[in-house]
Design an enzyme around this catalytic site. Sequence first.
Site, short mmCIF file in Angstrom:
data_model
loop_
_atom_site.label_atom_id
_atom_site.label_comp_id
_atom_site.label_asym_id
_atom_site.label_seq_id
_atom_site.Cartn_x
_atom_site.Cartn_y
_atom_site.Cartn_z
N ASN A 1 10.56 -6.54 4.18
CA ASN A 1 12.27 -6.21 3.89
C ASN A 1 12.63 -5.41 5.10
OD1 ASN A 1 13.54 -4.35 2.58
ND2 ASN A 1 12.31 -3.12 1.69
N HIS B 1 12.83 -1.48 -5.90
CA HIS B 1 12.45 -0.77 -5.06
C HIS B 1 12.94 0.57 -5.19
CE1 HIS B 1 11.51 0.39 -0.65
NE2 HIS B 1 10.43 -0.58 -0.61
N GLU C 1 3.56 -1.12 -4.84
CA GLU C 1 4.29 -0.09 -3.64
C GLU C 1 3.80 0.98 -4.23
OE1 GLU C 1 6.61 -2.75 -0.63
OE2 GLU C 1 8.39 -1.37 -1.87
N GLY D 1 5.86 3.88 4.28
CA GLY D 1 6.52 4.14 5.64
C GLY D 1 5.75 5.36 6.02
P1 13P Z 1 5.98 -0.13 5.27
O1 13P Z 1 5.46 -0.92 5.29
O2 13P Z 1 7.75 0.44 6.44
O3 13P Z 1 5.19 1.09 4.33
O4 13P Z 1 6.96 -0.46 3.81
C1 13P Z 1 7.09 -0.91 2.76
C2 13P Z 1 8.09 -1.06 1.71
O5 13P Z 1 8.57 -0.62 1.91
C3 13P Z 1 8.51 -2.56 2.18
O6 13P Z 1 9.48 -2.73 0.62
#
Ligand code: 13P
Length: 250
Positions: A9, A95, A167, A173
């Site tokens: 993504n 998301h 997630e 992030g």
């Molecule tokens: P990161 O891998 O940057 O933590 O993001 C995960 C994400 O939100 C994928 O949709």
Amino acid sequence: MRRPFVAGNWKMNGSRERTRTLVADVCKAVRELPEVDVGLCPPFVYVTDAGETIGDAPVRLGGQTCAGVEDGAYTGEISATMLADAGCSFVLVGHSERRTLHGEKNADIAEKASLALAAGLSPVVCVGETLDEREAGRTETTVARQLEVVVERLEQDELARLVIAYEPVWAIGTGRTATPSQANQVHAFLRGCVAERAPNAAAGLRILYGGSVKPENAARMFAEPDVDGGLIGGASLDAKQFIDICRAAV
Ligand code: 13P
């Protein structure tokens, strides 16, 4: 045995040039990974460029979201049908950044999943708890509620085409991942929620983990029995890192 699925993504990153380079690098490597489904979700404006670069390579194209309505006077929106027309085969819905920054609610997400299926796309429904919810012991209640609304909205045959991404919001992030066993516990719980309604679909359902997945932690995460791949943010912007993560899913 569920076939692993690893999707990148890109969120709101990149340029036309970078899209072409990154997609070409991924396509080259993916030809040697026939055991894994690999997908990429570029920003909308680059979907067509990405599709042209993919050509006949085994890389799936996905949207980062879609509209919760079919068509009409909705300035700035992109429908599931348009994504399918542009070459996408899946779309992320719900998301956490859409939920928090754009106020998407569970009912909106269920509608998007339903429209995606009607357009021939697989919806990747994203669920996850905040840190406060985890610390209050409300992880399962939170993700169950997020999923339940979608599952109730869909027919049995549609559930067979669903993908879930777990997630945890606190892991996105942040560099802080759930441990493989924490992730597996939630994945097994989510599979159980789907099983109550559709046991056959639940057995084949792919549940991806997302949140600070890197080449260093991917193999341990993907080794868990209920983790069927990953949804990769930051690391998917670097071809080598993303490919190493895809390799870890074999
Ligand atoms: P990161 O891998 O940057 O933590 O993001 C995960 C994400 O939100 C994928 O949709």
